[in-house]
Enzyme design. Structure first.
Site, PDB file in Angstrom:
ATOM      1  CG  MET A  30      40.907  11.912  76.729  1.00  0.00           C
ATOM      2  SD  MET A  30      39.676  13.205  76.790  1.00  0.00           S
ATOM      3  CE  MET A  30      38.572  12.673  75.502  1.00  0.00           C
ATOM      4  CG  LEU A  33      43.013   2.544  76.232  1.00  0.00           C
ATOM      5  CD1 LEU A  33      44.323   1.947  76.747  1.00  0.00           C
ATOM      6  CD2 LEU A  33      43.265   3.934  75.651  1.00  0.00           C
ATOM      7  CG  HIS A  34      39.724   2.408  70.002  1.00  0.00           C
ATOM      8  ND1 HIS A  34      40.719   2.805  69.146  1.00  0.00           N
ATOM      9  CD2 HIS A  34      39.085   3.553  70.388  1.00  0.00           C
ATOM     10  CE1 HIS A  34      40.678   4.115  68.987  1.00  0.00           C
ATOM     11  NE2 HIS A  34      39.698   4.601  69.746  1.00  0.00           N
ATOM     12  N   GLY A  36      42.966   1.462  67.782  1.00  0.00           N
ATOM     13  CA  GLY A  36      43.580   2.709  67.311  1.00  0.00           C
ATOM     14  C   GLY A  36      44.617   3.191  68.320  1.00  0.00           C
ATOM     15  CG  HIS A  37      43.377   4.547  72.193  1.00  0.00           C
ATOM     16  ND1 HIS A  37      42.068   4.151  72.277  1.00  0.00           N
ATOM     17  CD2 HIS A  37      43.362   5.893  72.308  1.00  0.00           C
ATOM     18  CE1 HIS A  37      41.288   5.207  72.447  1.00  0.00           C
ATOM     19  NE2 HIS A  37      42.046   6.288  72.461  1.00  0.00           N
ATOM     20  CB  ILE A 178      43.296   1.894  63.637  1.00  0.00           C
ATOM     21  CG1 ILE A 178      44.812   2.090  63.796  1.00  0.00           C
ATOM     22  CG2 ILE A 178      42.937   0.409  63.584  1.00  0.00           C
ATOM     23  CD1 ILE A 178      45.669   1.552  62.677  1.00  0.00           C
TER      24      ILE A 178
HETATM   25  P1  AMP Z   1      41.537   9.895  72.744  1.00  0.00           P
HETATM   26  O1  AMP Z   1      41.596   8.852  73.815  1.00  0.00           O
HETATM   27  O2  AMP Z   1      40.291   9.851  71.929  1.00  0.00           O
HETATM   28  O3  AMP Z   1      41.892  11.267  73.248  1.00  0.00           O
HETATM   29  O4  AMP Z   1      42.684   9.511  71.713  1.00  0.00           O
HETATM   30  C1  AMP Z   1      44.008   9.359  72.125  1.00  0.00           C
HETATM   31  C2  AMP Z   1      44.886   9.327  70.910  1.00  0.00           C
HETATM   32  O5  AMP Z   1      44.523   8.224  70.076  1.00  0.00           O
HETATM   33  C3  AMP Z   1      44.736  10.582  70.048  1.00  0.00           C
HETATM   34  O6  AMP Z   1      46.012  10.997  69.590  1.00  0.00           O
HETATM   35  C4  AMP Z   1      43.857  10.119  68.923  1.00  0.00           C
HETATM   36  O7  AMP Z   1      44.019  10.848  67.730  1.00  0.00           O
HETATM   37  C5  AMP Z   1      44.306   8.679  68.763  1.00  0.00           C
HETATM   38  N1  AMP Z   1      43.262   7.897  68.102  1.00  0.00           N
HETATM   39  C6  AMP Z   1      41.937   7.910  68.387  1.00  0.00           C
HETATM   40  N2  AMP Z   1      41.268   7.113  67.530  1.00  0.00           N
HETATM   41  C7  AMP Z   1      42.190   6.596  66.677  1.00  0.00           C
HETATM   42  C8  AMP Z   1      42.121   5.705  65.559  1.00  0.00           C
HETATM   43  N3  AMP Z   1      40.970   5.206  65.135  1.00  0.00           N
HETATM   44  N4  AMP Z   1      43.269   5.402  64.922  1.00  0.00           N
HETATM   45  C9  AMP Z   1      44.462   5.919  65.346  1.00  0.00           C
HETATM   46  N5  AMP Z   1      44.592   6.756  66.391  1.00  0.00           N
HETATM   47  C10 AMP Z   1      43.472   7.101  67.042  1.00  0.00           C
END
Ligand code: AMP
Length: 281
Positions: A30, A33-34, A36-37, A178
């Protein structure tokens, strides 16, 4: 890096690549981005030749309209990060492109009982919205593999169930969480934390780590009760749930001998709701 706003432009890019035998990975996000993404993008490169990241703030998975409204959308920063990470294409459709009949279009599939537990209990209909958009993204990209974060553990289970429901030929890869150096799981929502919230937020990873460290020593109920005590005298933090659960059903673990056990937590820190988890085994 190519940017696509429509499904047809995306397909026109992907079709010749698929015809030449390239494997495609999809990383749904969504935005905001950080690292983790970015770790999902990096892991995707190990399983595919072409990496497509989608950025779409999906209205049908938000139960709170204010949460949807204030969801961060730093698109220039996101595109720079993806470019740097070596992503090949970004799919960033409009709401109308994904929901031509309107965001209230009919969607309901059986996701099993786990749909209604934990996040599902606090965010009614959330996983119907999540699986609805992920199915649309899967239809648009038709990837060989798709990357999801363990951070949203219940989401991974629900998407597995959706993939089984439609019998889709897509391999799902779950990627580790992450964290910031001090233990806080990275999240797009962390930017909403005030300085005090940021300090308080550490209780999530600390209480989970407590369970990991003491799993062999203490009985299940004591582990859970003592983890909940971490939250008791903190002002500005409201615990939604802390549970030690079976990793397949998400029901509370009945015995330490169960095959998959995971500790999961959700708490409101100031006005920001955070989730985290650690797999015990
Ligand atoms: P989001 O943008 O929050 O919908 O996340 C997109 C994808 O990134 C999802 O599959 C999340 O589980 C993954 N994600 C979010 N935060 C982290 C993180 N800290 N470490 C690894 N993956 C993550």
């Amino acid at each position: 890096m190519e940017i696509f706003k429509t499904k047809s432009a995306l397909k026109a890019f992907l079709n010749p690549l698929k015809a030449s035998g390239k494997k495609i990975a999809l990383v749904p996000t969504m935005g905001a981005l950080h690292n983790g993404h970015i770790s999902l993008i990096d892991l995707a490169k190990e399983s595919a030749d072409i990496i497509i990241c989608s950025i779409f703030v999906n209205p049908t998975q938000f139960t709170d309209p204010k949460d949807l409204e204030k969801y961060p959308r730093p698109i220039e920063h996101d595109l720079a990060m993806l470019n740097q990470a070596g992503c090949h294409g970004v799919f960033m459709p409009t709401v109308e492109e994904m929901y031509p009949q309107g965001a209230d279009e009919n969607w309901h599939i059986d996701l099993g009982n786990a749909e209604f537990l934990l996040e599902g209990a606090f965010r009614k209909g959330h996983y119907q919205g999540v699986t609805q958009i992920v199915k649309k993204l899967f239809d648009a990209v038709e990837p060989d593999v798709a990357m999801f974060g363990q951070k949203d553990f219940q989401q991974v289970l629900m998407i597995k169930n959706m993939v089984a429901y439609f019998n889709l030929p897509i391999i799902l890869i779950t990627c580790p969480i992450i964290r910031e150096e001090d233990g806080l799981a990275m999240s797009s929502r962390n930017i909403h934390l005030t300085a005090i919230d940021r300090e308080n937020s550490l209780v999530l990873s600390k209480s989970l780590q407590f369970v990991i460290n003491n799993f062999e020593k203490l009985p299940l109920t004591e582990l859970e009760n003592r983890a909940k005590l971490f939250y008791q005298n903190l002002s500005g933090i409201d615990l939604d749930y802390f549970t030690i659960a079976n990793g397949n059903t998400l029901e509370p673990a009945k015995s330490k001998n169960e095959l998959n056990i995971i500790a999961l937590v959700a708490a409101k820190v100031g006005s920001t709701r955070l989730i985290d988890n650690m797999i015990i085994r």
